[in-house]
Design an enzyme around this catalytic site. Structure first.
Site, PDB file in Angstrom:
ATOM      1  N   GLU A  24       0.796  -1.224   0.000  1.00  0.00           N
ATOM      2  CA  GLU A  24       0.000   0.000   0.000  1.00  0.00           C
ATOM      3  C   GLU A  24       0.828   1.273   0.000  1.00  0.00           C
ATOM      4  O   GLU A  24       0.455   2.252  -0.652  1.00  0.00           O
ATOM      5  CB  GLU A  24      -0.956   0.017   1.205  1.00  0.00           C
ATOM      6  CG  GLU A  24      -2.017  -1.080   1.199  1.00  0.00           C
ATOM      7  CD  GLU A  24      -3.037  -0.904   0.096  1.00  0.00           C
ATOM      8  OE1 GLU A  24      -3.199   0.236  -0.399  1.00  0.00           O
ATOM      9  OE2 GLU A  24      -3.659  -1.908  -0.307  1.00  0.00           O
ATOM     10  N   SER A  78     -57.392  -5.121   3.958  1.00  0.00           N
ATOM     11  CA  SER A  78     -58.282  -6.115   4.562  1.00  0.00           C
ATOM     12  C   SER A  78     -57.710  -6.771   5.807  1.00  0.00           C
ATOM     13  O   SER A  78     -58.449  -7.428   6.551  1.00  0.00           O
ATOM     14  CB  SER A  78     -58.620  -7.195   3.529  1.00  0.00           C
ATOM     15  OG  SER A  78     -59.366  -6.647   2.464  1.00  0.00           O
TER      16      SER A  78
END
Length: 800
Positions: A113, A485
């Site tokens: 890195e 419902s």
């Protein structure tokens, strides 16, 4: 002064010094002028940049908190069996101070890195130049972001690629380097970076992938872990072993080049076989919505100390039930999404011909669009009407054929528009189902699920949406939707107290309320199927979810009386105005309210408030709060036990022969009760049901209400999710049907209140002709509502 010679007097063979110096002097002046101009340009640019930086710098995020990155004692959330299901903040889990991070792990990370991390001031200009030259001469690009730049980006900035974001990244980098030591920056990076499988930081990743603490990793294992930050999905050693192995070998070489290891150590590391821990996705408890509810509640009580006192919050959540709920709910959404119109790939990328460059492009696409559970990211390599070839991060293409292409047929058509067309470079979502791979898309539809113990109110499982990371809005507790419902049982419950029985005949015939009655537009309610079946019993009307039956029953009960009755179940009166549309579920509810309300029927008539947090202790185990669950008592009774019993018989009929018949047919047990619900235009799809030990509500719809599509009903969308959940949740639970309480009799094949046996209760409703416009005046009703008041209610409804 010497006279300059004329051209005629000058020797032809001898060059004139004066003539030769003039162009050199002019060139010098031009060069000086150009240099001055360039210098002025650079100075101007520097001035502009300086002003821009001076203006931007004060607006940068405050990074001083990172100087004390280590939290003292985080807030932890546990399931009822003691399993950890949440931690705040989760990204600081297994935090290791820099001095406890093994050098081999640090060296592996630095090698790949940022090898010059301890030499540069945050921006590695030499590395940037080297990367630029490499990118010009090689197909595979090299990055130039330092570790400090990555910390700035990952902690404070988005992943957007733009010049402005890059400028802010560089400024934040300088700020971090000024305020923090190199060791502090590296400590943050090593603990904060995401490394796949919900692991943040290398300490957590070591446990996740190798099942060992970080201080025990070898060079080979450290190199494998160091390869993950670039693209956790592409270099995952479990799912992409080939790609991960190649990157591991490259990192070992880099460690050798930088002098971190010897040649002998490098050879040994390359030959070392890795023993990976097999990760079962089912082992994770996805409970983000639940733990966020806990966090908010604890923060409200303890404030900022909630994150520093080491509080341990124990909940009523069943870890197994939560895993199950998360799985079946997401599967229900994905099943729905497969039937939707294809909205096209999520993005398109260029696929270079060079293999290395192509690999890099695929990696970047996977990193930009991470996997979402079973919803995996893939890139199209080839596409035709019969076959699509995809690749993920492991360099091994796979094919999708046959029915796996059904969800994306429109994207494979010859005349598909460019934004829908499946072609090489398209980034799509793929799922590996029981019958193989299929291509789909990230769902737009949302969902909610909650299950609780109706005897104590303890929440056992809760899923507030498809993806917490996409949208943290908790639809179980925050979304107010029409129940359709699924609200009818509460109207029927009120009717039982008015002498209406399961055997009462109700006319399923057209109803019409004229403009004279409504004071506005005429109202002509319909059944979902558009059919009218004439007289039928209350039992049949509820089982078939007939709207005309429900309206006639509500007319008999009276809207104001029904409004008061439903508040007994935990509903707010203001959310259910006293209009006839209440019979069709036109009010507003949350899924949690619905599960709790159905729990009243399940536990024999008691309203027990939902409960999530059962105990809070400090880091030493001292109990700060405890709310032990207990069985309900008579102080919590809201409806008679016999009312709850008969309603359960009616709701049982729905799961046996009605709109939810799939429940008993699939699970092969009679002790299931519930009701489907679908609102106008199929905007909301519900199923709410229970077993005596577990009440659960399922909702599906769009956050911005719109039609779910043809045949999108509660029975088609939500019921299957409920059935799948109950199938496993009740696997070892014996059949339990409630015993008949005092005050009911069974005669003529039906249950009745003792005082409302055949001949004593209401015989029929809605049979009189012309009664539709005179709401509440049916002569067959023992306790009729006021017709005048009902007209006034309807007038109010249509004037809104």
């Amino acid at each position: 002064m010497t006279q300059r010679p004329t051209p005629s007097s000058a020797p032809s063979s001898a060059p004139s010094p004066q003539r030769s110096s003039r162009p050199r002097g002019g060139l010098a002046r031009v060069l000086v002028w150009l240099l001055g101009l360039a210098g002025a340009g650079v100075a101007s640019l520097a001035l502009v940049l300086g002003l821009g930086l001076a203006m931007a710098y004060p607006n940068l995020p405050d990074v001083t908190e990172l100087a004390d990155y280590r939290p003292k004692l985080p807030l932890r959330v546990y399931a009822r069996d003691g399993e950890l299901i949440g931690e705040f903040g989760e990204e600081r889990r297994n935090l290791l101070p820099f001095e406890d991070i093994p050098p081999v792990m640090v060296n592996a990370v630095l090698a790949i890195e940022d090898a010059r991390f301890f030499e540069h001031n945050g921006v590695d200009y030499r590395g940037m130049l080297r990367a630029a030259l490499a990118n010009l001469g090689e197909a595979k690009s090299q990055g130039a972001s330092t570790i400090t730049m990555q910390v700035a980006r990952n902690v404070y900035l988005s992943s957007e690629k733009s010049y402005l974001r890059k400028i802010y990244e560089v400024l934040l980098t300088f700020k971090l380097e000024h305020l923090l030591t190199k060791e502090q920056i590296l400590e943050i990076y090593m603990n904060q970076i995401f490394l796949g499988h919900r692991a943040y930081g290398f300490a957590a990743a070591s446990q996740t992938y190798f099942g060992k603490p970080l201080d025990r990793v070898s060079i080979a294992e450290a190199a494998m872990l160091a390869g993950l930050p670039k693209a956790p999905s592409a270099y995952n050693p479990i799912s992409n072993p080939k790609r991960a192995r190649a990157r591991q070998l490259h990192i070992i070489d880099r460690m050798l080049e930088n002098g971190f290891i010897t040649e002998a150590e490098a050879r040994a590391a390359k030959d070392e076989p890795l023993r990976l821990r097999r990760i079962d996705p089912e082992q994770f408890v996805n409970a983000d919505y639940l733990t966020e509810m806990v966090r908010q509640s604890v923060f409200e009580q303890y404030g900022d100390e909630a994150y520093t006192r080491g509080l341990q919050v124990h909940t009523s959540v069943d870890a197994a039930a939560q895993r199950l709920a998360h799985r079946v709910v997401r599967q229900g959404v994905l099943d729905f999404e497969r039937r939707q119109f294809y909205r096209g790939p999520e993005r398109f990328i260029d696929l270079p011909a060079n293999p290395q460059a192509r690999e890099e492009a695929v990696d970047q696409a996977l990193a930009a669009l991470p996997d979402n559970g079973t919803l995996l990211t893939a890139v199209v390599l080839e596409a035709s009407a019969r076959k699509v070839v995809l690749v993920r991060g492991d360099d091994t293409p796979f094919e999708v054929t046959g029915t796996g292409l059904d969800p994306v047929r429109s994207g494979l058509a010859d005349n598909a528009p460019p934004h829908l067309k499946l072609r090489p470079g398209a980034v799509v979502r793929a799922v590996k189902g029981a019958s193989g791979w299929y291509i789909t898309q990230t769902p737009e539809v949302e969902t909610a699920f909650v299950a609780l113990d109706p005897r104590t109110g303890e929440i056992r499982a809760l899923v507030g949406g498809f993806d917490f990371n996409r949208n943290k809005f908790n639809r179980v507790t925050q979304s107010q939707r029409q129940p359709g419902s699924s609200f009818k049982p509460f109207i029927y419950s009120a009717a039982l107290e008015k002498g209406i029985t399961p055997a009462t005949l109700v006319n399923d015939a057209p109803l019409f309320f004229s403009a004279t009655v409504t004071g506005g537009k005429p109202w002509e309610p319909k059944n979902y199927d558009g059919k009218f079946d004439g007289p039928m019993t209350v039992r049949t009307g509820l089982a078939k979810s007939k709207n005309m039956v429900s309206i006639n029953i509500l007319k008999a009960v009276g809207t104001s009386s029904a409004q008061e009755w439903v508040t007994r179940f935990g509903f707010e009166a203001a959310k259910h105005p006293p209009y006839l549309t209440m019979a069709l579920g036109a009010g507003s509810v949350t899924p949690l309210q619905m599960a709790s309300a159905y729990g009243v029927f399940a536990n024999g008539g008691h309203y027990v408030p939902p409960m999530l947090i059962t105990r809070i202790t400090d880091h030493k185990g001292k109990v700060l709060m405890e709310a032990a669950p207990r069985a309900p008592d008579e102080s919590q009774r809201v409806i008679p036990e016999r009312n709850a019993f008969i309603m359960s018989q009616l709701l049982q009929e729905i799961t046996r022969s009605g709109t939810a018949a799939r429940a008993q047919a699939t699970l092969k047990r009679p002790d299931l009760y519930g009701k489907t619900g679908t609102t106008n235009d199929s905007v909301d799809a519900w199923f709410v049901g229970y077993h005596p030990t577990l009440s659960a509500a399922v909702w599906m719809g769009y956050d911005t209400p719109r039609n779910l599509g043809r045949q999108a009903t509660g029975g088609a969308l939500s019921l299957p999710v409920w059935v799948q959940f109950m199938a496993e949740a009740l696997r070892n639970v014996p059949v339990q049907e409630p015993a008949p309480p005092a005050g009911v009799v069974y005669t003529q094949g039906e249950w009745f209140y003792e005082e409302y046996q055949p001949g004593a209760g209401v015989a029929s409703l809605g049979m009189a002709t012309g009664a539709s416009d005179e709401a509440g005046t049916d002569p067959d009703v023992n306790t009729p509502a006021s017709g005048t008041q009902e007209k006034r209610n309807i007038l109010d409804l249509f004037r809104q």
